[in-house]
Motif scaffolding. Sequence first.
Motif, PDB file in Angstrom:
ATOM      1  N   ASP A 180      14.105   0.855 -11.331  1.00 58.27           N
ATOM      2  CA  ASP A 180      13.988   2.105 -12.092  1.00 58.27           C
ATOM      3  C   ASP A 180      12.555   2.622 -12.160  1.00 58.27           C
ATOM      4  O   ASP A 180      12.150   3.238 -13.145  1.00 58.27           O
ATOM      5  CB  ASP A 180      14.541   1.940 -13.516  1.00 58.27           C
ATOM      6  N   LEU A 181      11.781   2.386 -11.108  1.00 55.88           N
ATOM      7  CA  LEU A 181      10.389   2.813 -11.091  1.00 55.88           C
ATOM      8  C   LEU A 181      10.220   4.234 -10.575  1.00 55.88           C
ATOM      9  O   LEU A 181       9.144   4.815 -10.696  1.00 55.88           O
ATOM     10  CB  LEU A 181       9.543   1.844 -10.267  1.00 55.88           C
ATOM     11  N   THR A 187       3.833  10.596  -6.690  1.00 53.98           N
ATOM     12  CA  THR A 187       4.960  11.138  -7.467  1.00 53.98           C
ATOM     13  C   THR A 187       4.761  10.991  -8.971  1.00 53.98           C
ATOM     14  O   THR A 187       5.667  11.275  -9.749  1.00 53.98           O
ATOM     15  CB  THR A 187       6.285  10.458  -7.061  1.00 53.98           C
ATOM     16  N   HIS A 188       3.581  10.573  -9.371  1.00 59.19           N
ATOM     17  CA  HIS A 188       3.316  10.389 -10.805  1.00 59.19           C
ATOM     18  C   HIS A 188       3.353  11.706 -11.566  1.00 59.19           C
ATOM     19  O   HIS A 188       3.919  11.786 -12.653  1.00 59.19           O
ATOM     20  CB  HIS A 188       1.958   9.700 -10.995  1.00 59.19           C
ATOM     21  N   ASN A 189       2.766  12.742 -11.034  1.00 58.68           N
ATOM     22  CA  ASN A 189       2.692  14.025 -11.734  1.00 58.68           C
ATOM     23  C   ASN A 189       3.634  15.087 -11.187  1.00 58.68           C
ATOM     24  O   ASN A 189       3.895  16.076 -11.856  1.00 58.68           O
ATOM     25  CB  ASN A 189       1.260  14.575 -11.687  1.00 58.68           C
ATOM     26  N   GLU A 209       0.811  -1.221   0.000  1.00 59.63           N
ATOM     27  CA  GLU A 209       0.000   0.000   0.000  1.00 59.63           C
ATOM     28  C   GLU A 209       0.846   1.273   0.000  1.00 59.63           C
ATOM     29  O   GLU A 209       0.538   2.240  -0.711  1.00 59.63           O
ATOM     30  CB  GLU A 209      -0.930  -0.015   1.211  1.00 59.63           C
ATOM     31  N   THR A 210       1.925   1.284   0.775  1.00 54.70           N
ATOM     32  CA  THR A 210       2.790   2.463   0.831  1.00 54.70           C
ATOM     33  C   THR A 210       3.476   2.681  -0.511  1.00 54.70           C
ATOM     34  O   THR A 210       3.569   3.817  -0.995  1.00 54.70           O
ATOM     35  CB  THR A 210       3.832   2.329   1.961  1.00 54.70           C
ATOM     36  N   THR A 211       3.944   1.609  -1.130  1.00 59.59           N
ATOM     37  CA  THR A 211       4.581   1.710  -2.441  1.00 59.59           C
ATOM     38  C   THR A 211       3.600   2.268  -3.470  1.00 59.59           C
ATOM     39  O   THR A 211       3.950   3.150  -4.259  1.00 59.59           O
ATOM     40  CB  THR A 211       5.099   0.336  -2.899  1.00 59.59           C
ATOM     41  N   GLN A 212       2.384   1.776  -3.446  1.00 58.26           N
ATOM     42  CA  GLN A 212       1.374   2.269  -4.378  1.00 58.26           C
ATOM     43  C   GLN A 212       1.152   3.771  -4.183  1.00 58.26           C
ATOM     44  O   GLN A 212       1.081   4.531  -5.147  1.00 58.26           O
ATOM     45  CB  GLN A 212       0.051   1.529  -4.176  1.00 58.26           C
ATOM     46  N   ARG A 213       1.053   4.178  -2.943  1.00 57.24           N
ATOM     47  CA  ARG A 213       0.808   5.595  -2.639  1.00 57.24           C
ATOM     48  C   ARG A 213       1.971   6.472  -3.108  1.00 57.24           C
ATOM     49  O   ARG A 213       1.770   7.550  -3.661  1.00 57.24           O
ATOM     50  CB  ARG A 213       0.576   5.757  -1.136  1.00 57.24           C
ATOM     51  N   ILE A 214       3.205   5.986  -2.906  1.00 58.54           N
ATOM     52  CA  ILE A 214       4.388   6.726  -3.360  1.00 58.54           C
ATOM     53  C   ILE A 214       4.337   6.907  -4.874  1.00 58.54           C
ATOM     54  O   ILE A 214       4.568   8.001  -5.386  1.00 58.54           O
ATOM     55  CB  ILE A 214       5.686   6.007  -2.931  1.00 58.54           C
ATOM     56  N   THR A 224       8.456   6.816 -12.560  1.00 54.60           N
ATOM     57  CA  THR A 224       8.675   6.611 -13.987  1.00 54.60           C
ATOM     58  C   THR A 224       7.793   5.488 -14.517  1.00 54.60           C
ATOM     59  O   THR A 224       7.693   5.307 -15.726  1.00 54.60           O
ATOM     60  CB  THR A 224      10.144   6.273 -14.289  1.00 54.60           C
ATOM     61  N   LEU A 225       7.160   4.763 -13.617  1.00 51.41           N
ATOM     62  CA  LEU A 225       6.313   3.638 -14.021  1.00 51.41           C
ATOM     63  C   LEU A 225       5.086   4.149 -14.758  1.00 51.41           C
ATOM     64  O   LEU A 225       4.389   5.038 -14.290  1.00 51.41           O
ATOM     65  CB  LEU A 225       5.878   2.827 -12.798  1.00 51.41           C
TER      66      LEU A 225
END
Length: 117
Positions: free
Chosen positions: A59-60, A27-29, A18-23, A80-81
Amino acid sequence: MERVNEDVRDISGLLADETTQRILIETHNEPMSAEELSDVCGVSPQTVYRRLERLQEYDLVTEAVELDDDGHHYKVYTATLDRVTIELTSDGFNVDLGLRERMAARFTDFVSEVRDR
């Protein structure tokens, strides 16, 4: 970037967190610091740093250094994913990570190509 079987388990486990998904979503935009991510994720900075380290292994996320108004340096992270594709083959599973190319990297590539002509 295509990877096989053991990476499928590692990447699936990482992305299931869940934390990884939120990060990645946060940070997507917009680039964010670990401290900002700690606040929005509701976890300790150490937890954020551990997830960022794992994401960087694949490299995500990318890391950049920025300056604040007082002239202090700090790191920001950008996802970057773009997509994850898991394919079943006769040899097992393959995972393909579609990564976004950052504008700065594209500009650098462009300049290199022009210079080499």
